[in-house]
Write an enzyme that holds these catalytic residues in place. Structure first.
Site, PDB file in Angstrom:
ATOM      1  N   SER A 192      -2.839   6.050   0.219  1.00 28.80           N
ATOM      2  CA  SER A 192      -2.606   4.940  -0.564  1.00 28.80           C
ATOM      3  C   SER A 192      -2.170   4.988  -1.894  1.00 28.80           C
ATOM      4  CB  SER A 192      -3.677   3.722  -0.019  1.00 28.80           C
ATOM      5  OG  SER A 192      -4.470   3.854  -1.121  1.00 28.80           O
ATOM      6  N   LYS A 193      -1.327   3.922  -2.183  1.00 30.94           N
ATOM      7  CA  LYS A 193      -1.051   3.928  -3.661  1.00 30.94           C
ATOM      8  C   LYS A 193      -1.867   3.491  -4.568  1.00 30.94           C
ATOM      9  CE  LYS A 193       3.733   2.972  -2.777  1.00 30.94           C
ATOM     10  NZ  LYS A 193       4.993   2.169  -2.664  1.00 30.94           N
ATOM     11  N   ARG A 194      -3.076   2.793  -4.008  1.00 27.84           N
ATOM     12  CA  ARG A 194      -4.106   2.385  -4.695  1.00 27.84           C
ATOM     13  C   ARG A 194      -5.055   3.455  -4.966  1.00 27.84           C
ATOM     14  NH1 ARG A 194      -6.636  -2.056  -1.581  1.00 27.84           N
ATOM     15  NH2 ARG A 194      -4.428  -2.237  -0.762  1.00 27.84           N
ATOM     16  N   HIS A 195      -5.169   4.581  -4.242  1.00 23.28           N
ATOM     17  CA  HIS A 195      -6.207   5.344  -4.762  1.00 23.28           C
ATOM     18  C   HIS A 195      -5.858   6.708  -4.936  1.00 23.28           C
ATOM     19  CE1 HIS A 195      -8.319   2.648  -1.747  1.00 23.28           C
ATOM     20  NE2 HIS A 195      -9.055   2.513  -2.885  1.00 23.28           N
ATOM     21  N   VAL A 232       1.089   8.811  -5.254  1.00 27.71           N
ATOM     22  CA  VAL A 232       1.957   9.271  -3.999  1.00 27.71           C
ATOM     23  C   VAL A 232       3.139   9.054  -4.363  1.00 27.71           C
ATOM     24  CG1 VAL A 232       0.123   8.629  -2.495  1.00 27.71           C
ATOM     25  CG2 VAL A 232       1.608   6.722  -3.366  1.00 27.71           C
TER      26      VAL A 232
END
Ligand code: GLU
Length: 486
Positions: A258-261, A264
């Site tokens: 995920s982009k949050r973590h 990417v």
């Protein structure tokens, strides 16, 4: 077995330009590209931008730019045109309208007047009754002509819903094998919204047929859309492509990437100074295996070796450390001129022109060329050479030790007498100055480095001093001798 014969295949990548290209999309693009090129066929870029509120032309431009950077050029697409255009869904409204009219005439879809509120209510009632996979109950499926006219007179605009026939659909997936979907679990789905905008399942299915796509490679998350797309094509009497759904990409904690973590975005990797070849190697190995231990391929090698038979069914793990290692190796394997050129470019772009040419560039490359794992690190090294080290508590602590201070004073005195000689051959002064005050040679060298560059270890001292420059070396030594303890 996926036997294609010698037929040149048409494959497409169909991003929704709602942001920049991410790792998952880039892998999908790469796999489609490789299969197309391997067969001597065409790679097509289609922009799925029907959702006007979420799409931006800048995102489209960014996606195109990232694909170019990865080395994946397309034969047909919004910018280059081609025989099956337009290649932006937002410009294909007439084609969808004609296909939708055809579906309506054939009775494959019906007008649905349900409002968003009514649909939401229906859904919550089903949930309350313990139904997890809620679906449309078909309220508008059997409206009479009069009922439709009444609803229309109320000012309601109908959506078009696909009438799911009884039975089942088998998706013969090239990665998963046959997957059966019972129609009983599929609700009648919207193909054209009440606003007239086609949905993804309708537009993508229609376009794949209209663009004569032979094989669709895409992420696993679209497997459940595939029976709907097959039903649309069947109803229109259009040929279906073959499908290959490639496994999810997970992060190292085995959760969905995920982009949050994590990083990417392809653009972020570019910005950090990764080489396209390193990212390509990593992407290729996310799900595909060459059947041996190799980890590095040219695009031509990938093109001649890639096959869906070697794409596994289980999720692949995205490994940032592995990508870093690939990048370090890719940098090491560049021809010296090429590496020097890239380093100079990064230095110039960051504004460090004085290290970007001539002997300074030679020394910079000698000092750091073998050490960097990304080109972006070049900027950090240049900054440290260019700026006075920050007087952190640790630096103050170490440099304000009375013994170290006496040594630095002695060193400064000697260096001031002949700065050029000092920078050229620092050990001539370091050794006697350290001895004079009784400081161990190791600590003496560390103190000099700390004073000049803020770190105790690193590139060969002579190179560092030379790059910092005589004047700044003296200045930094002077400042260091005045540091007070933290
Ligand atoms: N626009 C869709 C996506 O970005 C394309 C899916 C497909 O390849 O059919 O997920």
């Amino acid at each position: 077995m996926t036997t294609w014969g010698d037929q040149p295949l048409r494959l497409r990548f169909a991003p929704s330009p709602t942001g920049s290209l991410h790792v998952g999309g880039a892998r999908t693009a790469l796999f489609n590209y490789l299969l197309a090129k391997r067969s001597g066929g065409s790679f097509i870029l289609r922009i799925e931008d029907t959702d006007a509120s979420r799409n931006r032309r800048e995102s489209e431009a960014a996606v195109l730019d990232d694909l170019h950077w990865l080395g994946l050029s397309w034969d047909e697409g919004p910018d280059v045109g081609g025989p099956y255009g337009p290649y932006r869904q937002s410009e294909r409204a007439e084609l969808y309208a004609a296909a939708a009219a055809e579906l309506l005439a054939r009775g494959a879809v019906y007008e649905c007047f349900c409002s968003a509120d009514e649909l939401a209510r229906e859904q919550s009632e089903q949930k309350a009754a313990g139904i997890i996979a809620t679906r449309y109950q078909g309220r508008c499926a059997t409206l009479s002509v009069e009922q439709r006219a009444t609803l229309r007179a109320e000012g309601r605009n109908p959506a078009l819903r696909f009438r799911i026939p009884p039975g089942q659909t088998v998706v013969s997936d090239l990665v998963h094998g046959p997957v059966t979907f019972e129609h009983a679990i599929l609700g009648d789905f919207v193909v054209v919204r009440s606003t007239g905008v086609p949905t993804y399942n309708f537009a993508a299915a229609f376009d794949d047929a209209q663009m004569a796509i032979d094989v669709v490679v895409r992420g696993d998350e679209h497997l459940s859309n595939t029976p709907l797309q097959l039903l649309v094509l069947q109803a229109l009497g259009l040929p279906a492509p073959r499908y290959a759904h490639v496994p999810l990409i997970l992060n190292e904690d085995h959760q969905k990437l995920s982009k949050r973590h994590q990083t990417v975005g392809v653009a972020e990797y570019r910005k950090e100074g990764y080489l396209a070849s390193a990212l390509r190697d990593h992407l290729a190995l996310l799900g595909w295996s060459p059947g041996d231990e190799r980890e590095h391929f040219t695009l031509a090698e990938l093109t001649s070796e890639f096959s869906l038979e070697r794409v596994g069914r289980s999720a692949s793990v995205y490994n940032a450390a592995r990508l870093r290692a690939f990048n370090a190796r890719a940098l090491r394997s560049l021809a010296p001129d090429e590496l020097r050129g890239l380093i100079a470019q990064w230095l110039r772009e960051a504004g460090y022109h004085r290290f970007a040419e001539g002997p300074a560039l030679e020394r910079f490359v000698e000092a750091y060329g073998a050490e960097i794992t990304t080109l972006g690190e070049v900027v950090g090294f240049a900054r440290r050479l260019d700026e006075m080290p920050e007087a952190t508590p640790e630096l103050r602590q170490r440099l304000s030790d009375p013994l170290v201070r006496s040594y630095l004073l002695a060193l400064l005195e000697g260096a001031q007498a002949d700065p050029a000689a000092f920078v050229r051959e620092p050990k001539v002064l370091v050794a006697p100055s350290a001895k004079q005050v009784g400081l161990a040679p190791k600590l003496a060298y560390e103190a000099l480095r700390l004073a000049v560059s803020g770190t105790a270890h690193g590139a060969p001292l002579k190179l560092v001093l030379d790059l910092v420059g005589e004047e700044q070396v003296l200045e930094r030594l002077r400042v260091a001798t005045h540091l007070t303890p933290a």
